[in-house]
Structures are given as C-alpha cells and as structure tokens.
Design a protein around this motif. Structure first.
Motif, short mmCIF file in Angstrom:
data_model
loop_
_atom_site.label_atom_id
_atom_site.label_comp_id
_atom_site.label_asym_id
_atom_site.label_seq_id
_atom_site.Cartn_x
_atom_site.Cartn_y
_atom_site.Cartn_z
N HIS A 20 5.39 -2.21 10.91
CA HIS A 20 6.47 -3.14 11.27
C HIS A 20 6.34 -4.44 10.49
O HIS A 20 7.35 -5.01 10.04
CB HIS A 20 6.46 -3.42 12.78
N ALA A 21 5.10 -4.91 10.31
CA ALA A 21 4.87 -6.13 9.53
C ALA A 21 5.42 -5.98 8.12
O ALA A 21 6.09 -6.88 7.59
CB ALA A 21 3.37 -6.44 9.49
N LEU A 22 5.18 -4.83 7.49
CA LEU A 22 5.70 -4.60 6.13
C LEU A 22 7.22 -4.59 6.10
O LEU A 22 7.84 -5.04 5.13
CB LEU A 22 5.16 -3.28 5.57
N SER A 23 7.83 -4.09 7.16
CA SER A 23 9.30 -4.00 7.20
C SER A 23 9.96 -5.37 7.33
O SER A 23 11.17 -5.50 7.13
CB SER A 23 9.76 -3.10 8.35
N LEU A 24 9.19 -6.40 7.66
CA LEU A 24 9.74 -7.74 7.86
C LEU A 24 9.77 -8.57 6.59
O LEU A 24 10.35 -9.66 6.58
CB LEU A 24 8.93 -8.48 8.94
N TYR A 25 9.17 -8.07 5.52
CA TYR A 25 9.18 -8.83 4.27
C TYR A 25 10.56 -8.82 3.64
O TYR A 25 11.26 -7.79 3.63
CB TYR A 25 8.17 -8.26 3.27
N LYS A 26 10.93 -9.96 3.11
CA LYS A 26 12.20 -10.09 2.37
C LYS A 26 11.93 -9.92 0.88
O LYS A 26 10.78 -9.88 0.44
CB LYS A 26 12.85 -11.44 2.66
N LYS A 27 12.98 -9.85 0.13
CA LYS A 27 12.89 -9.60 -1.31
C LYS A 27 12.00 -10.64 -1.99
O LYS A 27 12.15 -11.84 -1.75
CB LYS A 27 14.28 -9.61 -1.94
N ASN A 28 11.08 -10.13 -2.81
CA ASN A 28 10.19 -10.95 -3.66
C ASN A 28 9.17 -11.77 -2.88
O ASN A 28 8.49 -12.61 -3.46
CB ASN A 28 11.01 -11.88 -4.56
N GLU A 29 9.03 -11.55 -1.58
CA GLU A 29 7.96 -12.21 -0.83
C GLU A 29 6.62 -11.53 -1.13
O GLU A 29 6.56 -10.32 -1.32
CB GLU A 29 8.25 -12.18 0.68
N VAL A 30 5.57 -12.32 -1.17
CA VAL A 30 4.23 -11.80 -1.48
C VAL A 30 3.66 -11.12 -0.23
O VAL A 30 3.55 -11.74 0.83
CB VAL A 30 3.29 -12.92 -1.95
N VAL A 31 3.29 -9.87 -0.37
CA VAL A 31 2.76 -9.09 0.75
C VAL A 31 1.30 -9.47 1.01
O VAL A 31 0.49 -9.57 0.07
CB VAL A 31 2.87 -7.58 0.46
N ASN A 32 0.97 -9.70 2.26
CA ASN A 32 -0.41 -9.99 2.65
C ASN A 32 -1.27 -8.76 2.39
O ASN A 32 -1.04 -7.69 2.94
CB ASN A 32 -0.44 -10.38 4.13
N GLN A 33 -2.27 -8.91 1.55
CA GLN A 33 -3.09 -7.78 1.16
C GLN A 33 -3.86 -7.17 2.33
O GLN A 33 -4.22 -5.98 2.30
CB GLN A 33 -4.06 -8.19 0.05
N GLU A 34 -4.12 -7.97 3.37
CA GLU A 34 -4.85 -7.45 4.53
C GLU A 34 -4.08 -6.33 5.22
O GLU A 34 -4.68 -5.43 5.82
CB GLU A 34 -5.15 -8.58 5.52
N ILE A 35 -2.74 -6.38 5.15
CA ILE A 35 -1.93 -5.31 5.76
C ILE A 35 -2.16 -4.01 5.01
O ILE A 35 -2.37 -2.95 5.63
CB ILE A 35 -0.44 -5.69 5.75
N ILE A 36 -2.15 -4.07 3.69
CA ILE A 36 -2.36 -2.87 2.88
C ILE A 36 -3.77 -2.32 3.09
O ILE A 36 -3.96 -1.12 3.28
CB ILE A 36 -2.13 -3.19 1.39
N LYS A 37 -4.74 -3.21 3.08
CA LYS A 37 -6.13 -2.79 3.28
C LYS A 37 -6.30 -2.13 4.64
O LYS A 37 -6.96 -1.09 4.76
CB LYS A 37 -7.05 -4.01 3.17
N SER A 38 -5.70 -2.72 5.68
CA SER A 38 -5.83 -2.18 7.04
C SER A 38 -5.15 -0.82 7.16
O SER A 38 -5.68 0.09 7.80
CB SER A 38 -5.23 -3.16 8.05
N LEU A 39 -4.00 -0.66 6.52
CA LEU A 39 -3.29 0.64 6.57
C LEU A 39 -4.09 1.72 5.83
O LEU A 39 -4.15 2.86 6.29
CB LEU A 39 -1.90 0.50 5.97
N ALA A 40 -4.70 1.37 4.71
CA ALA A 40 -5.53 2.34 3.98
C ALA A 40 -6.71 2.79 4.84
O ALA A 40 -7.02 3.98 4.94
CB ALA A 40 -6.00 1.73 2.67
N THR A 41 -7.36 1.81 5.47
CA THR A 41 -8.54 2.12 6.29
C THR A 41 -8.15 2.93 7.52
O THR A 41 -8.81 3.93 7.86
CB THR A 41 -9.24 0.81 6.70
N LEU A 42 -7.08 2.52 8.19
CA LEU A 42 -6.65 3.25 9.39
C LEU A 42 -6.21 4.67 9.05
O LEU A 42 -6.51 5.61 9.79
CB LEU A 42 -5.49 2.50 10.06
#
Length: 287
Positions: free
Chosen positions: A199-221
C-alpha cells in the motif's frame, strides 16, 4: 536457512541544506535597490549571524568541524524565527540532532592549535542537548502524525497509542507513515506488514523518490514467506535503485531459477519499475 539479500553497509546521513531566501520583486529603482541590499546581507551564513546573532549563539562558529550540519541548523533557526510553526520547529529538532551527532565525535578531537576550540565544541554540545529538550517539550502536544511517530520512536508509549489510533485514517496515507505502521506489525503480523508495504508503494506519485526501506522489507518478507520469485523481483528493483544488495544472478542461482523464469521476472521487474516512476504501482503487478 534464510540468507540475507542485503549487505549491512551503513548508509550515509543526508544532511539537509539551508533554504534560500526569497523576496518579492517590486518595480521602482529605489525600492529595488533597497531590497537588493537586504538580500545581499543574507546571502551568506556569516551575514545572517551578524544580523541575527541569537540563532548562532553557543554554536561552534568559525570551526571547520560540523560546518555542514551547523549551517543547516542556523538557516533552519532563521526559518523558525520567521515562521514558528510546529513543522518548522520539527525540522529544527532534526537538524539539531544531526548537529549533535557530528559534535559528539568532534568534541573528542584534540585540536593541535587553538585549544579553546574543544571547550567551545563541548559548550555547543551541551547547549544543543538543552535545545532538543526544549523543542521536544514544545512539540509534545502536536497532532502532526510525523511528530507523533517521532515521539514514539523516542520511547513515548503514549505517542505509540496515539499513532496506532490513526490507522486507516487519511492522516497516515503517505508512504513513509505506512512504512512506520508496518514497522510496528513486522514482529506481530507479517501478512499485514506485507499488505501495508504494498500500500505504501501505491501512494507514491510520479517521479517521487521511493524509500529504499520499503523495497528492502518486501524482498526480505517475500523470502521469509518463501515467495522466492517475488523476492527475486524486489532484488532486481533494488539493483535498479543502486541498493547494497547481492547481484541478481547470485540470487537467481540461490533460488534455482531457470533462464526462462529469469527472463520473465526481469520483464515483470522492469514493468514495476516503470510504474513506480509514473506513480501507478499496484500490488497485482508483482503477485
């Protein structure tokens, strides 16, 4: 046995920069010159300190140590002086903490010349501790969710309850606040954590910088939930973000992916990356 997909490389702190002053353009030569003169006086940190000495008091000015952090703090104090909102004070609090982080190291350095500099640094450090206490007290009654979460992160359990009561409400509908909420559930409900991160990823708007912790957490989970192909996708996305992660081929070998599977997942990862950049991410893109 679970392998970590990410290295433990320490990320550098990103220090905030001072905000430039703006002024309203007016017609008329004499008025224009007057405004230009005012603007010129505040183009440097030194000139700002001369005009507003209180915002520089007790700092280790004219010292090469902690110059970047000190400059950011001085300009933020000026912003608070001109606009004393809780949001500006919160920025000052964070800048003060960055300054303290640097000073705690600098205060241990023995100067080869100007021995009094160590005393000045120590005084600046103690004064900064007092300012953190003052700012925390001033922000204690704020209902801003970012400030509430900060107070919780500092051990305020009343703030924790206050933050969790906002779950599902519009105030928490930002990527970073959803990540904060996910951090609470990570040890309690991995499935809910997984949904919150998507859900956090779905809230990003165009060209906003994605928090890398979200990607890291999704990979680990994903790896922990034995969704290995999905974990591989997040590794590819992490590589695209230049995160400290194992190379995709090593992960492919670890997960025993065939060449056809890798090609299919590579295309899916590219599709997700494009949609993240365009602010169009949906969870079903990866599942």
């Amino acid at each position: 046995m679970t392998h970590s997909l990410f290295s433990t490389q320490r990320r550098n702190r990103v220090m905030p920069k001072g905000l430039p002053l703006t002024f309203k353009m007016l017609t008329g030569l004499s008025v224009g010159l007057l405004l230009s003169g005012c603007f010129e006086r505040h183009r440097t940190t030194d000139s700002l300190c001369e005009s507003y000495p209180d915002i520089c008091t007790e700092l280790n000015v004219n010292d090469g140590q902690c110059r970047i952090q000190r400059t950011a703090l001085i300009w933020q104090r000026y912003d608070v002086l001109k606009n004393p909102t809780v949001q500006e004070k919160f920025k000052e609090l964070k800048d003060t903490q960055n300054y303290i982080f640097c000073l705690e190291y600098a205060a241990r350095i023995e100067p080869t010349e100007l021995k009094e500099r160590k005393t000045i640094r120590m005084n600046a450090l103690y004064d900064s501790y007092n300012n953190v206490t003052r700012l925390n007290n001033e922000l204690a009654s704020s209902n801003d969710p970012e400030i509430i979460y900060y107070r919780w992160s500092q051990g305020d359990m009343n703030a924790q309850a206050q933050f969790l009561n906002l779950e599902g409400k519009p105030e928490l509908e930002t990527p970073d606040l959803q990540l904060a909420l996910a951090s609470y559930y990570i040890s309690k409900d991995k499935d809910k954590t997984y949904q919150l991160l998507h859900h956090a990823l779905s809230l990003y708007k165009k060209n906003e910088v994605v928090n890398q912790e979200i990607i890291k957490s999704l990979a680990t989970l994903s790896q922990q939930k034995e969704k290995l192909q999905e974990a591989y996708i997040w590794v590819l996305i992490a590589n695209d973000m230049n995160m400290p992660v194992a190379k995709s081929q090593k992960i492919a070998n670890l997960f025993s992916l065939t060449e056809d599977e890798q090609n299919r997942l590579n295309k899916k990862a590219a599709h997700i990356i494009e949609n993240l950049r365009n602010g169009n991410y949906k969870q079903n893109m990866v599942n």
